[in-house]
Scaffold this active site. Structure first.
Site, PDB file in Angstrom:
ATOM      1  N   LYS A  33       0.845  -1.209   0.000  1.00 29.24           N
ATOM      2  CA  LYS A  33       0.000   0.000   0.000  1.00 29.24           C
ATOM      3  C   LYS A  33       0.881   1.261   0.000  1.00 29.24           C
ATOM      4  O   LYS A  33       0.545   2.271  -0.611  1.00 29.24           O
ATOM      5  CB  LYS A  33      -0.934  -0.026   1.221  1.00 29.24           C
TER       6      LYS A  33
ATOM      7  N   LYS B   9      -1.380  11.181   6.421  1.00 27.39           N
ATOM      8  CA  LYS B   9      -1.152  10.034   7.320  1.00 27.39           C
ATOM      9  C   LYS B   9      -0.404   8.930   6.551  1.00 27.39           C
ATOM     10  O   LYS B   9       0.600   8.404   7.015  1.00 27.39           O
ATOM     11  CB  LYS B   9      -2.510   9.526   7.834  1.00 27.39           C
TER      12      LYS B   9
HETATM   13  P1  NAP Z   1     -13.676   7.218   8.060  1.00 27.07           P
HETATM   14  O1  NAP Z   1     -14.848   7.429   7.177  1.00 27.07           O
HETATM   15  O2  NAP Z   1     -13.121   8.377   8.813  1.00 27.07           O
HETATM   16  O3  NAP Z   1     -14.048   6.032   9.070  1.00 27.07           O
HETATM   17  C1  NAP Z   1     -13.182   5.632  10.079  1.00 27.07           C
HETATM   18  C2  NAP Z   1     -13.864   4.540  10.872  1.00 27.07           C
HETATM   19  O4  NAP Z   1     -12.991   4.115  11.918  1.00 27.07           O
HETATM   20  C3  NAP Z   1     -15.147   4.995  11.556  1.00 27.07           C
HETATM   21  O5  NAP Z   1     -16.032   3.910  11.620  1.00 27.07           O
HETATM   22  C4  NAP Z   1     -14.655   5.370  12.954  1.00 27.07           C
HETATM   23  O6  NAP Z   1     -15.669   5.329  13.943  1.00 27.07           O
HETATM   24  C5  NAP Z   1     -13.639   4.279  13.179  1.00 27.07           C
HETATM   25  N1  NAP Z   1     -12.656   4.658  14.184  1.00 27.07           N
HETATM   26  C6  NAP Z   1     -11.677   5.584  14.048  1.00 27.07           C
HETATM   27  N2  NAP Z   1     -10.945   5.657  15.159  1.00 27.07           N
HETATM   28  C7  NAP Z   1     -11.466   4.751  16.011  1.00 27.07           C
HETATM   29  C8  NAP Z   1     -11.132   4.360  17.337  1.00 27.07           C
HETATM   30  N3  NAP Z   1     -10.097   4.922  17.986  1.00 27.07           N
HETATM   31  N4  NAP Z   1     -11.888   3.407  17.929  1.00 27.07           N
HETATM   32  C9  NAP Z   1     -12.919   2.849  17.267  1.00 27.07           C
HETATM   33  N5  NAP Z   1     -13.287   3.174  16.017  1.00 27.07           N
HETATM   34  C10 NAP Z   1     -12.558   4.121  15.389  1.00 27.07           C
HETATM   35  O7  NAP Z   1     -12.430   6.617   7.235  1.00 27.07           O
HETATM   36  P2  NAP Z   1     -12.444   5.764   5.876  1.00 27.07           P
HETATM   37  O8  NAP Z   1     -12.407   6.701   4.721  1.00 27.07           O
HETATM   38  O9  NAP Z   1     -13.478   4.701   5.940  1.00 27.07           O
HETATM   39  O10 NAP Z   1     -10.975   5.104   5.960  1.00 27.07           O
HETATM   40  C11 NAP Z   1     -10.712   3.998   6.795  1.00 27.07           C
HETATM   41  C12 NAP Z   1      -9.307   3.458   6.460  1.00 27.07           C
HETATM   42  O11 NAP Z   1      -9.255   3.109   5.074  1.00 27.07           O
HETATM   43  C13 NAP Z   1      -8.179   4.484   6.691  1.00 27.07           C
HETATM   44  O12 NAP Z   1      -7.045   3.821   7.165  1.00 27.07           O
HETATM   45  C14 NAP Z   1      -7.956   5.062   5.296  1.00 27.07           C
HETATM   46  O13 NAP Z   1      -6.636   5.555   5.135  1.00 27.07           O
HETATM   47  C15 NAP Z   1      -8.201   3.829   4.439  1.00 27.07           C
HETATM   48  N6  NAP Z   1      -8.595   4.113   3.053  1.00 27.07           N
HETATM   49  C16 NAP Z   1      -9.562   5.047   2.786  1.00 27.07           C
HETATM   50  C17 NAP Z   1      -9.895   5.298   1.458  1.00 27.07           C
HETATM   51  C18 NAP Z   1     -10.947   6.338   1.096  1.00 27.07           C
HETATM   52  O14 NAP Z   1     -11.056   6.688  -0.091  1.00 27.07           O
HETATM   53  N7  NAP Z   1     -11.742   6.832   2.035  1.00 27.07           N
HETATM   54  C19 NAP Z   1      -9.264   4.606   0.409  1.00 27.07           C
HETATM   55  C20 NAP Z   1      -8.323   3.642   0.725  1.00 27.07           C
HETATM   56  C21 NAP Z   1      -7.985   3.404   2.056  1.00 27.07           C
HETATM   57  P3  NAP Z   1     -16.653   6.595  14.204  1.00 27.07           P
HETATM   58  O15 NAP Z   1     -17.771   6.442  13.238  1.00 27.07           O
HETATM   59  O16 NAP Z   1     -17.059   6.464  15.606  1.00 27.07           O
HETATM   60  O17 NAP Z   1     -15.813   7.835  13.951  1.00 27.07           O
END
Ligand code: NAP
Length: 289
Positions: free
Chosen positions: A173, A241
């Site tokens: 990644k 990040k």
């Molecule tokens: P997001 O929408 O911000 O969602 C993050 C999730 O993690 C939420 O469910 C959040 O819960 C939970 N979370 C965060 N911190 C936590 C903690 N300390 N304890 C428990 N739950 C926690 O992020 P996302 O876009 O889905 O991305 C998630 C991962 O995938 C990241 O590592 C990101 O880099 C990766 N990613 C994202 C994309 C993209 O296009 N978005 C693409 C590839 C990879 P709450 O709802 O309570 O906040």
């Protein structure tokens, strides 16, 4: 049909968990820190939710997670309410968070001690890839549990591959993000230059995207970059990040990443412009301030 838990119903996790139920036909239990999202998911998909990662993980064949960063991952896995306290022996924990290779190796070892397996499995393909069940999944860990997990991951993957031992998924990644960073800046500079030169940007991109300059970023982002629209997609905060993970790993393995380091600083300027949640294509906004 398998018994599967999904921890973290964010932009990515919510639709991924949905595919496990709708496409995979699995028995799915979800956990989300903010309970309202878990309730909405249960209402939409008729699965179950659990109040803690530990409760969600108990008795499952597979536990998948997709949270923010290393610290978030520690919080949902370790500690008395963490998932690792609930995962049964012989089960597989699959982590889709983009995190460091160091934590992947740490959690792999912690899982082994407790008698279950850990696969690091970060994804690429963005929100659209998650919603369409067409993600690229890059995996590290032992081959046998990977083989079992691959069949479950198939519900939301277009491409899934084991690249090596624990941490290899996260390292792959990193390569993905290193390849994207400089490319997006070059695309931003190209579009910016075309505008300054008084060219028709649409016509220019339609033409050069049929040649050697073509890229996913060009095809999927040039229209919104030209229009100055960034309120969607993969957030600059997330990209920083990811780039900090790449730069830290490069310090360890001796790789030379001058453009990646520079692009990280360019994104810091976008953050200062108020673009922390803008899509990564917003690099063009700092050229046009
Ligand atoms: P997001 O929408 O911000 O969602 C993050 C999730 O993690 C939420 O469910 C959040 O819960 C939970 N979370 C965060 N911190 C936590 C903690 N300390 N304890 C428990 N739950 C926690 O992020 P996302 O876009 O889905 O991305 C998630 C991962 O995938 C990241 O590592 C990101 O880099 C990766 N990613 C994202 C994309 C993209 O296009 N978005 C693409 C590839 C990879 P709450 O709802 O309570 O906040």
């Amino acid at each position: 049909m398998a018994k599967v838990a999904f921890l973290g119903l964010g932009v990515m996790g919510y639709p991924m968990a949905g595919h496990l139920k709708a496409k995979g036909g699995h028995d799915v239990t979800v956990y989300n820190r903010t309970a309202a999202k878990a309730q909405a998911w249960v209402a939409q998909h008729q699965g179950r939710s659990a109040p803690t990662p530990r409760a969600a993980a108990e008795g499952q064949d597979f536990v998948m997670a997709c949270v923010g960063n290393d610290d978030d991952l520690r919080q949902v896995t370790l500690g008395p309410d963490g998932a690792f306290a609930g995962v049964r022996k012989g089960a597989v924990f699959v982590d889709h968070t983009t995190a460091s290779a160091t934590i992947a190796r740490e959690l792999y070892a912690a899982a082994k001690e407790r008698g279950f397996d850990f696969i690091d499995a970060p994804v690429s393909g963005g929100q659209a890839g998650a919603e369409n069940g067409a993600l690229t999944v890059m995996c590290g860990g032992d081959a046998e549990p990977y083989g079992r997990a691959e069949k479950i991951i198939a519900a939301y993957a277009r491409m899934c591959r084991r690249l090596g031992e624990a941490g290899a998924g996260q390292l792959t990644k990193m390569v993905n993000q290193i390849c994207i960073g400089g490319l997006v800046e070059a695309l931003a500079e190209g579009i910016h230059f075309a505008k300054r030169a008084g060219l028709d940007v649409e016509a220019v991109i339609e033409t050069i995207s049929k040649g050697a300059a073509q890229s996913w970023q060009m095809e999927n982002r040039y229209k919104t970059m030209n229009a100055g629209k960034f309120d969607f997609g993969f957030a600059v905060d997330w990209m920083r990040k990811d780039l900090s993970i790449c730069l830290a790993e490069a310090r360890r393995n001796g790789a030379n990443l001058p453009i990646t380091a520079l692009v990280d600083q360019l994104y810091a300027e976008v953050q200062k412009m108020g673009g922390a949640r803008w899509d990564t294509s917003s690099l063009i906004a700092r050229l046009e301030r």
